[in-house]
Design a protein around this motif. Structure first.
Motif: not given
Ligand SMILES: Cc1cc2nc3c(=O)[nH]c(=O)nc-3n(C[C@H](O)[C@H](O)[C@H](O)COP(=O)(O)O)c2cc1C
Length: 388
Positions: A14, A362, A330-331, A351, A16, A144, A354-355, A359
């Motif tokens: 994914r 973003r 995470a966002s 995060a 990472r 997560r 995982y991202e 990230l």
């Protein structure tokens, strides 16, 4: 550990952060730098099965080594709405990398080049110490989240100070100060941290909230905390250039302990509080098999909990002590929630595991859009907006 921790193959698939040195020869400079962090499908295809079994801590070491060696170009300039000024310093954006990723101050500038507005290195203990036996980091992929019980493994102040002294000091860097596990004088340990690292950083954070050093969190008590802060503040006042001084708290503090910490911060004129560190709580929602491991839990399950404590702290300090919001971000929406609850700066770590580094831009994009949507012209205007 920005790496596969547990289950590296899925993590790589994914996109990472793990390592991936073989991709270096195949990619242009920017992509090469990212590949070294483990973003490359190429790397996964070349190394996937091996990485899947790589010890998570070893993978993290490789990621740091890649960051140190890769000639990362500086991140793109930030949207001006994300800029903020604190402690007389101009932060290009309000999003920082939390303590624990670059524990030994090996790659602060490479971390800044990922797009962070600041990086907090450490925790660093006065004397080098090995930390707890391995394994000591666990990936809770379904949640997560991560559990770590590193126990403040550290290269020690002499080595880390020498690394920081070699920097040309462009981006903003803070230092997380720890104490040795076998120390008999914690005040002296934090003062030593300030004396050694203070001249090289923009802010220093007294860490009295890591759950993996026996007795450390007791130092959050009113008397102990005030004693430490007064001594370290005196050392800071003798430091040139003068860094800001903060204390990092545990989200596990109850209302009374939080009120005590807020009072000490006001009385001692602290420059800031970080809310917060990892938690020893284990929410019933956790699904991963590693959920019962001993240590501090970080990542998504911490978000609402730590943002709530941040909100309490803003209320208790009357918005008069700058707060750094950390835990589960995470966002852009998560970062925005921390700012509205009272954070002047926001940090993240888990995060990223995982991202991956995509990230960072973003979150900044999303945050800028949310600020504009609600009519704010800057991050500072939105700080504490939830409190009316
Ligand atoms: C592997 C790991 C090591 C950490 N080491 C430190 C540390 O040395 N000092 C510290 O104050 N916090 C440390 N932290 C806590 C983070 O700085 C942060 O407060 C916490 O993980 C919550 O943020 P997150 O959910 O975005 O990860 C560590 C976290 C992790 C996951």
């Amino acid at each position: 550990m920005v790496s596969s921790l547990r289950g590296g193959a899925g993590c790589l698939r994914r996109g990472r952060i793990p390592d991936g040195a073989p991709a270096r020869a195949l990619a242009p400079p920017r992509a090469r730098a990212l590949n070294l962090l483990g973003f490359a499908g190429i790397a996964y295809r070349a190394l996937g099965p091996a990485l899947a079994h790589l010890d998570p801590e070893a993978a993290h070491r490789l990621a740091i080594a890649g960051l140190r060696r890769a000639p990362l170009p500086p991140a793109a300039p930030d949207d001006p709405i994300l800029a903020t000024t604190l402690w007389g310093r101009d932060f290009p954006n309000a999003l920082g990398l939390a303590a624990g990723f670059d524990k030994h101050g090996e790659a602060p500038d490479a971390c800044l080049a990922l797009g962070f507005g600041h990086v907090e290195i450490g925790g660093v203990t006065p004397r080098p110490q090995p930390g707890n036996p391995r394994p000591r980091v666990f990936r809770l992929a379904e949640d997560r989240a991560v559990i770590n019980r590193y126990g403040l493994n550290s290269d020690g102040l002499t080595v880390v100070a020498a690394r920081l002294a070699r920097r040309t000091r462009r981006g903003l860097v803070g230092a997380n100060l720890g104490k040795n596990k076998d120390s008999l004088d914690e005040v002296a340990d934090y003062v030593a941290g300030m004396r050694a690292l203070g001249p090289h950083v923009d802010f220093a954070v007294i860490n009295v909230s890591s759950p993996n050093t026996p007795g450390l969190r007791d130092l959050q008590g009113r008397v102990a905390m005030a004693g430490i802060v007064r001594a370290v503040a005196a050392a800071r006042d003798a430091t040139e250039p003068r860094p800001a001084l903060l204390v990092k708290l545990a989200p596990d503090l109850d209302d009374a302990a939080l009120a005590d910490a807020a009072e000490v911060a006001l009385e001692c004129r602290l420059d800031g509080l970080v809310m917060g560190n990892t938690t020893v709580a284990r929410p019933a929602s956790l699904r991963s098999s590693a959920r019962s491991e001993t240590g501090g839990l970080s990542g998504a399950p911490l978000l609402a909990f730590s943002t709530g404590k941040l909100r309490d702290l803003y209320r208790l300090t009357g918005g008069r002590v700058p707060l750094v919001g950390c835990g589960g971000v995470a966002s852009g929406a998560d970062a925005y929630a921390k700012i509205r609850a009272g954070a002047s700066l926001v940090q993240l770590y888990t995060a990223l595991v995982y991202e991956g580094p995509g990230l960072v831009p973003r979150i900044k994009r999303e945050l800028a859009a949310l600020l504009r949507r609600d009519g704010f012209r800057s991050v500072a205007e939105a700080v504490g907006a939830d409190h009316g």
